[in-house]
Enzyme design. Structure first.
Site, mmCIF file in Angstrom:
data_model
loop_
_atom_site.group_PDB
_atom_site.id
_atom_site.type_symbol
_atom_site.label_atom_id
_atom_site.label_comp_id
_atom_site.label_asym_id
_atom_site.label_seq_id
_atom_site.Cartn_x
_atom_site.Cartn_y
_atom_site.Cartn_z
ATOM 1 N N HIS A 91 0.833 -1.204 0.000
ATOM 2 C CA HIS A 91 0.000 0.000 0.000
ATOM 3 C C HIS A 91 0.869 1.256 0.000
ATOM 4 O O HIS A 91 0.459 2.307 -0.490
ATOM 5 C CB HIS A 91 -0.900 0.037 1.245
ATOM 6 C CG HIS A 91 -1.956 -1.020 1.256
ATOM 7 N ND1 HIS A 91 -1.722 -2.289 1.726
ATOM 8 C CD2 HIS A 91 -3.250 -0.989 0.860
ATOM 9 C CE1 HIS A 91 -2.841 -3.008 1.622
ATOM 10 N NE2 HIS A 91 -3.772 -2.245 1.100
ATOM 11 N N ASP A 104 -4.629 -6.217 -7.759
ATOM 12 C CA ASP A 104 -4.910 -5.570 -6.490
ATOM 13 C C ASP A 104 -5.156 -4.090 -6.809
ATOM 14 O O ASP A 104 -4.994 -3.649 -7.962
ATOM 15 C CB ASP A 104 -3.738 -5.754 -5.531
ATOM 16 C CG ASP A 104 -4.140 -5.625 -4.064
ATOM 17 O OD1 ASP A 104 -5.246 -5.098 -3.784
ATOM 18 O OD2 ASP A 104 -3.354 -6.027 -3.180
#
Length: 349
Positions: A184, A254
């Protein structure tokens, strides 16, 4: 179906006028929900209905991350807290059959809650194999450090999810368990050899290669591609994920908003599709970003369209189950982590 190969989110608990117009115009093949989108069962049912109405189609995917433990978008008071995947792995060490029954039961309970509110995809199980010293972004989301345990429990979760009328998503292919960083926030580099990755990290994904849906990992694997993360690497998407691991289902990226990837959103989208991903996932709910992604996303046709249709064909009518028995099985598994967690593992009824 005339859908496009991207799955966005939305900003809040209801679609704005601009969001409805965007979805009607761009026709994404799905919608992913987060805690910001989830207030109550009736509200979520209305949100899902308005998304489908905007597209004029029920043939779409509605996703959420409801793994249990830290990654659980739906929480009390309307939805029960569920334990993390590792609790099933801990139980497996002493009673493998009980662990598989509990993992199936936990997945079945979560699927029942999702099915009741119109969510038809749960982004679980996590098949990553954690290694000592790795970043804790995976942590107890993984069943075990043992690939064989992950295979057994991942299969149980996959089947429990399907039994509840919901599609599972195996993730994060080809493996995030060795990563020393959170994708992230940064691009993790995994310097394991091809032989090490084949022997450990790829094994759970290969064993569950018949899964209808899979999600990639934003990790750099220099053994296969020294420059591009797996999600945007044709070599990894082709040689590794499709050929070596043998995934046959629909593969989505993702979230392309994660900092492991760089560049404008249109470029990220194009790179994901060019690498061989079937569908682009974009999760921020920011409309300007969504517009950029949609402009670069292609129609969902060809092999990607066939895989999407095959995934939808995997839907089953929910099978009857004993909710109290399932709760008892999951609570027993959760209790195995009391000593290590030092807190109450109670599963809410």
């Amino acid at each position: 179906m005339d859908l496009k190969a991207f799955i966005p989110s939305c900003a809040g608990t209801h679609l704005s006028y601009d969001e409805r117009a965007f979805f009607a115009r761009e026709r994404p093949c799905g919608l992913i929900l987060f805690a910001r989108n989830c207030q109550s069962p009736d509200q979520i049912r209305a949100l899902v209905a308005s998304f489908k109405e905007a597209l004029g189609s029920d043939e779409v995917l509605v996703l959420v991350d409801q793994e249990g433990g830290r990654v659980q978008r739906l929480r009390p008071p309307h939805w029960r807290n569920m334990p993390p995947a590792r609790c099933y792995g801990d139980l497996y060490d002493t009673d493998p059959e009980a662990a598989k029954r509990a993992a199936f039961a936990g997945a079945r309970l979560m699927a029942a809650e999702l099915y009741a509110i119109g969510i038809n995809v749960n982004c679980t199980p996590c098949l990553d194999v954690p290694q000592p010293g790795a970043h804790d972004i995976i942590g107890d989301r993984a069943f075990s450090p043992d690939p064989d345990v992950i295979i057994a429990l991942g299969r149980a979760v996959m089947e429990g999810t399907l039994a509840g009328g919901v599609l599972p998503v195996i993730k994060h292919v080809p493996g995030h368990g060795r990563a020393l960083a959170d994708s992230h926030l940064a691009l993790p580099r995994i310097d394991a050899s091809e032989a090490e990755l084949e022997a450990v990290d790829f094994r759970p994904f290969r064993a569950l290669r018949d899964a209808p849906l899979a999600m990639t990992a934003h990790v750099l694997l220099p053994a296969f591609d020294e420059r591009r993360p797996a999600t945007v690497s044709p070599a990894i998407m082709g040689k590794v994920i499709r050929d070596s691991i043998g995934l046959t289902g629909l593969v989505m990226s993702d979230d392309i908003g994660m900092q492991a990837l760089g560049g404008p959103y249109a470029e990220r989208t194009s790179a994901v599709i060019a690498a061989g991903c079937d569908v682009v996932l974009h999760c921020s709910g920011r409309l300007l970003e969504m517009i950029e992604v949609a402009g670069a996303a292609p129609p969902l046709d060809g092999l990607a369209g066939e895989r999407f249709a095959h995934a939808r064909a995997a839907f089953r009518e929910p099978q009857p189950f004993d909710k109290e028995e399932a709760l008892a099985l999951v609570t027993e598994a959760a209790a195995t982590r009391v000593a290590s967690l030092g807190k109450d593992p109670t599963v809410q009824a």
